[in-house]
Design a protein around this motif. Structure first.
Motif, PDB file in Angstrom:
ATOM      1  N   PRO A  33       0.755  -1.219  -0.233  1.00 45.08           N
ATOM      2  CA  PRO A  33       0.076  -0.050  -0.180  1.00 45.08           C
ATOM      3  C   PRO A  33       0.723   1.287  -0.168  1.00 45.08           C
ATOM      4  N   LEU A  34       1.637   1.264   0.775  1.00 46.23           N
ATOM      5  CA  LEU A  34       2.923   2.423   0.583  1.00 46.23           C
ATOM      6  C   LEU A  34       3.368   2.581  -0.625  1.00 46.23           C
ATOM      7  N   ALA A  35       3.853   1.727  -1.284  1.00 52.25           N
ATOM      8  CA  ALA A  35       4.585   1.718  -2.457  1.00 52.25           C
ATOM      9  C   ALA A  35       3.401   2.502  -3.614  1.00 52.25           C
ATOM     10  N   ILE A  36       2.325   1.811  -3.659  1.00 47.27           N
ATOM     11  CA  ILE A  36       1.260   2.439  -4.613  1.00 47.27           C
ATOM     12  C   ILE A  36       0.899   3.782  -4.251  1.00 47.27           C
ATOM     13  N   ARG A  40       1.320   6.614  -6.929  1.00 48.82           N
ATOM     14  CA  ARG A  40       0.128   7.712  -7.188  1.00 48.82           C
ATOM     15  C   ARG A  40       0.417   9.202  -6.935  1.00 48.82           C
ATOM     16  N   ALA A  41       1.279   9.379  -5.917  1.00 47.07           N
ATOM     17  CA  ALA A  41       1.597  10.803  -5.367  1.00 47.07           C
ATOM     18  C   ALA A  41       2.542  11.323  -6.513  1.00 47.07           C
ATOM     19  N   GLY A  42       2.947  10.525  -7.595  1.00 42.15           N
ATOM     20  CA  GLY A  42       3.992  10.808  -8.502  1.00 42.15           C
ATOM     21  C   GLY A  42       5.270  10.444  -8.478  1.00 42.15           C
ATOM     22  N   PHE A  43       5.855   9.704  -7.637  1.00 43.43           N
ATOM     23  CA  PHE A  43       7.145   9.154  -7.406  1.00 43.43           C
ATOM     24  C   PHE A  43       7.256   7.779  -8.395  1.00 43.43           C
ATOM     25  N   ALA A  44       8.528   7.570  -8.781  1.00 42.73           N
ATOM     26  CA  ALA A  44       9.131   6.389  -9.389  1.00 42.73           C
ATOM     27  C   ALA A  44       9.205   5.404  -8.143  1.00 42.73           C
ATOM     28  N   VAL A  45       8.711   4.346  -8.300  1.00 33.47           N
ATOM     29  CA  VAL A  45       8.695   3.263  -6.960  1.00 33.47           C
ATOM     30  C   VAL A  45       9.299   1.951  -7.393  1.00 33.47           C
ATOM     31  N   THR A  46      10.429   1.720  -6.618  1.00 31.90           N
ATOM     32  CA  THR A  46      10.702   0.298  -6.798  1.00 31.90           C
ATOM     33  C   THR A  46      10.383  -0.598  -5.732  1.00 31.90           C
ATOM     34  N   GLY A  47       9.717  -1.723  -5.855  1.00 34.69           N
ATOM     35  CA  GLY A  47       9.548  -2.512  -4.463  1.00 34.69           C
ATOM     36  C   GLY A  47      10.288  -3.493  -4.354  1.00 34.69           C
ATOM     37  N   PHE A  48      10.730  -4.038  -3.549  1.00 38.57           N
ATOM     38  CA  PHE A  48      11.717  -5.042  -3.348  1.00 38.57           C
ATOM     39  C   PHE A  48      11.194  -6.123  -2.170  1.00 38.57           C
ATOM     40  N   ASP A  49      11.192  -7.224  -2.678  1.00 37.46           N
ATOM     41  CA  ASP A  49      10.696  -8.581  -1.666  1.00 37.46           C
ATOM     42  C   ASP A  49      11.470  -9.849  -2.098  1.00 37.46           C
ATOM     43  N   ILE A  50      11.839 -10.657  -1.262  1.00 42.88           N
ATOM     44  CA  ILE A  50      12.412 -11.928  -1.422  1.00 42.88           C
ATOM     45  C   ILE A  50      11.369 -12.988  -2.045  1.00 42.88           C
ATOM     46  N   ASP A  51      10.066 -12.766  -1.770  1.00 41.51           N
ATOM     47  CA  ASP A  51       9.214 -13.771  -2.274  1.00 41.51           C
ATOM     48  C   ASP A  51       9.017 -13.576  -3.840  1.00 41.51           C
ATOM     49  N   PRO A  52       9.430 -14.544  -4.666  1.00 33.53           N
ATOM     50  CA  PRO A  52       9.170 -14.353  -5.887  1.00 33.53           C
ATOM     51  C   PRO A  52       7.938 -14.544  -6.615  1.00 33.53           C
ATOM     52  N   GLY A  53       6.818 -15.055  -5.679  1.00 35.99           N
ATOM     53  CA  GLY A  53       5.603 -15.020  -6.165  1.00 35.99           C
ATOM     54  C   GLY A  53       5.019 -13.683  -6.179  1.00 35.99           C
ATOM     55  N   LYS A  54       5.470 -12.792  -5.230  1.00 37.83           N
ATOM     56  CA  LYS A  54       5.005 -11.477  -5.149  1.00 37.83           C
ATOM     57  C   LYS A  54       5.378 -10.569  -6.456  1.00 37.83           C
ATOM     58  N   GLY A  80       4.681   2.940 -15.492  1.00 35.04           N
ATOM     59  CA  GLY A  80       6.289   2.932 -15.170  1.00 35.04           C
ATOM     60  C   GLY A  80       6.608   3.581 -14.103  1.00 35.04           C
ATOM     61  N   ARG A  81       5.566   3.977 -13.177  1.00 37.65           N
ATOM     62  CA  ARG A  81       5.789   4.418 -11.594  1.00 37.65           C
ATOM     63  C   ARG A  81       6.030   3.406 -10.775  1.00 37.65           C
ATOM     64  N   PHE A  82       5.500   2.124 -10.689  1.00 32.59           N
ATOM     65  CA  PHE A  82       5.800   1.179 -10.069  1.00 32.59           C
ATOM     66  C   PHE A  82       6.370  -0.249 -10.593  1.00 32.59           C
ATOM     67  N   ALA A  83       7.359  -0.633 -10.190  1.00 28.92           N
ATOM     68  CA  ALA A  83       8.029  -2.106 -10.702  1.00 28.92           C
ATOM     69  C   ALA A  83       8.344  -2.771  -9.288  1.00 28.92           C
ATOM     70  N   ALA A  84       8.734  -4.225  -9.194  1.00 27.49           N
ATOM     71  CA  ALA A  84       9.111  -4.924  -8.229  1.00 27.49           C
ATOM     72  C   ALA A  84      10.209  -5.728  -8.607  1.00 27.49           C
ATOM     73  N   THR A  85      11.171  -5.900  -7.627  1.00 23.11           N
ATOM     74  CA  THR A  85      12.219  -6.817  -8.108  1.00 23.11           C
ATOM     75  C   THR A  85      12.778  -7.586  -6.885  1.00 23.11           C
ATOM     76  N   SER A  86      13.586  -8.572  -6.762  1.00 28.06           N
ATOM     77  CA  SER A  86      14.304  -9.184  -5.753  1.00 28.06           C
ATOM     78  C   SER A  86      15.815  -9.102  -5.902  1.00 28.06           C
ATOM     79  N   ASP A  87      16.131  -8.312  -6.771  1.00 25.88           N
ATOM     80  CA  ASP A  87      17.504  -7.797  -6.850  1.00 25.88           C
ATOM     81  C   ASP A  87      17.712  -6.596  -5.929  1.00 25.88           C
ATOM     82  N   PHE A  88      18.404  -6.927  -4.826  1.00 29.17           N
ATOM     83  CA  PHE A  88      18.540  -5.721  -3.855  1.00 29.17           C
ATOM     84  C   PHE A  88      19.833  -5.080  -4.427  1.00 29.17           C
ATOM     85  N   SER A  89      20.559  -5.304  -5.225  1.00 26.70           N
ATOM     86  CA  SER A  89      21.763  -4.635  -5.539  1.00 26.70           C
ATOM     87  C   SER A  89      21.130  -3.247  -6.139  1.00 26.70           C
TER      88      SER A  89
END
Length: 447
Positions: A33-36, A40-54, A80-89
């Motif tokens: 919810p924070l990421a979205i 929606r407030a106009g920031f480019a957001v990258t979400g990070f998680d270790i769960d590949p299902g998410k 293009g404002r929200f993407a997710a990855t498990s690549d913490f680098s």
């Protein structure tokens, strides 16, 4: 001009112009919810998680959190404002990093800080000057200025000089449609004046109201105080329920009448135990921290004991009702638990008392099943691994009539309680759901 001031002004300008990239670590009930909301407030957001299902779900535009509709998630992803990855680098590319990882308890009710500590090590590996790191996970006072700062500074950079550090406790309430992340006031604090200004500016751009406090330890204490208040008051009404029960007094009627007082009273309601990721856990973070000051936390510990005892009290009432009303021992009975989630209208089973109820029924030789329209099968849990994959029973009259007793543990709105009242041979209601709906039957017992 000092480097810290330059980087502070640069980041502040990037926040104001929405050019700052935001990273959110932990895409669960708090992080997604924070990421979205930030996207929606106009920031480019990258979400990070270790769960590949998410990650897979997000890439497909599919939300797994009820508070985040799939169409909104998909729209932010497509834009293009929200993407997710498990690549913490990729954390090094983020200007602002919010930590939203779990902070559970160990079996001995001590804080389990493994997830926070590992996350801080991941951030430290790519930490660069000018970044703002904010912890949102609930924790004991002093965590941000201690464990978090120490771990981040291990790479050679210094908080307030090279990077900026803050704390802003999450206040999500799953299932509450009255509030969203953007409309819940946000308590904020920073490690120093520059960090405070940055944390205030960022959350001020994302939510409607920010509430600055003087230190990160104060902000950490705010979150604990909110949940300790609830835990202690729920324990009080749980204890009153047991006492009034013995006196033949209906606790629900007492609470309803007391609520008519327009001042000096706030209603809390009893139940079969506490659940969720906050109230059963957070108070013990302060209990643990108080030991360092050699100070007792008697109210908190007593509240924990009372709330933890409620599942056993409920199962005792169930066994007594089976014996008196059906002439049958619990050890020879089939029991249907209604509601596996810890609160109504959500699929969240974290710390749910329903799991403990099932365990206690089976420990006494009974056969326990559950029905929950929001939880088709029991997912993996830390303490109830043997229950994994157990399915909800079907909503079928013949199947439900076959149970010797029905135990109402969670009062979801989308259940036909009138049908249950007709089908159930014996119903033990811990949520007063039938009385609230005006459904009466000789088979219903409040507990």
């Amino acid at each position: 001009m000092p480097t810290a001031l330059l980087s502070h002004e640069t980041l502040l300008a990037r926040i104001t112009s929405r050019e700052a990239r935001v990273g959110v670590i932990g895409l669960g009930y708090v992080g997604l919810p924070l990421a979205i909301t930030a996207a929606r407030a106009g920031f480019a957001v990258t979400g990070f998680d270790i769960d590949p299902g998410k990650i897979t779900a997000i890439e497909a535009g599919r939300s797994y959190i009820e508070a985040v509709p799939s169409d909104i998630l998909a729209a932010e992803h497509r834009a293009g404002r929200f993407a997710a990855t498990s690549d913490f680098s990729r954390l090094g590319a983020c200007d602002i990093i919010a930590i939203c990882v779990p902070t559970p308890l160990t079996r001995h009710r001590d804080p389990d800080m493994r997830y926070v500590e590992q996350t801080c090590r991941d951030i430290a590996a790519t930490l660069r000057p000018g970044q703002l790191v904010v912890l949102e996970s609930t924790t004991y006072p002093g965590t941000t200025d201690g464990l978090v700062r120490r771990t981040l500074e291990a790479g050679g950079l210094t908080s307030g000089t090279d990077f900026f550090l803050g704390f802003s406790p999450e206040r999500e309430d799953p299932g509450n449609r009255q509030f969203q992340t953007s409309t819940i006031p946000k308590v904020v604090a920073g490690d120093g004046a520059a960090a405070q200004a940055l944390v205030t500016a960022f959350y001020g751009a994302v939510v409607k109201t920010v509430v600055p406090v003087s230190s990160t330890a104060t902000a950490e204490a705010v979150k604990l105080t909110e949940n300790i208040f609830r835990a202690v008051n729920i324990a009080l009404v749980n204890e009153l329920k047991v006492v009034y029960e013995a006196m033949g007094i209906d606790i629900w009627e007492v609470i309803d009448a007391a609520s008519s007082k327009p001042f000096g009273y706030m209603p809390f309601y009893p139940g079969p135990g506490l659940g969720g990721h906050c109230i059963p856990i957070d108070p013990f973070y302060l209990t643990w921290a108080s030991r360092a000051h050699e100070l007792p936390t008697r109210f908190i510990e007593l509240a924990g004991e009372i709330n933890s005892s409620m599942p056993r009290h409920v199962v005792g009432r169930l066994a007594e009702a089976l014996d008196r009303r059906a002439g049958k021992a619990l050890s020879r009975s089939k029991v249907l638990v209604i509601g596996l989630a810890y609160k109504k209208n959500v699929p969240d089973i974290r710390e749910s008392p329903s799991l403990k109820l099932i365990e206690l029924i089976e420990e006494r030789g009974g056969a326990a099943s559950y029905y929950d329209p929001h939880v088709p099968e029991i997912p993996p849990t830390r303490e109830y691994g043997a229950f994994r994959g157990r399915p909800s029973v079907a909503w079928d009259e013949a199947d439900i009539r076959a149970f010797d007793a029905i135990l109402i543990a969670t009062d979801h709105d989308d259940i036909d309680y009138a049908a249950l009242a007709e089908w159930g041979a014996l119903i033990v209601d811990t949520r007063n759901v039938f009385a609230r709906r005006g459904i009466a039957a000789d088979t219903i017992l409040k507990a």
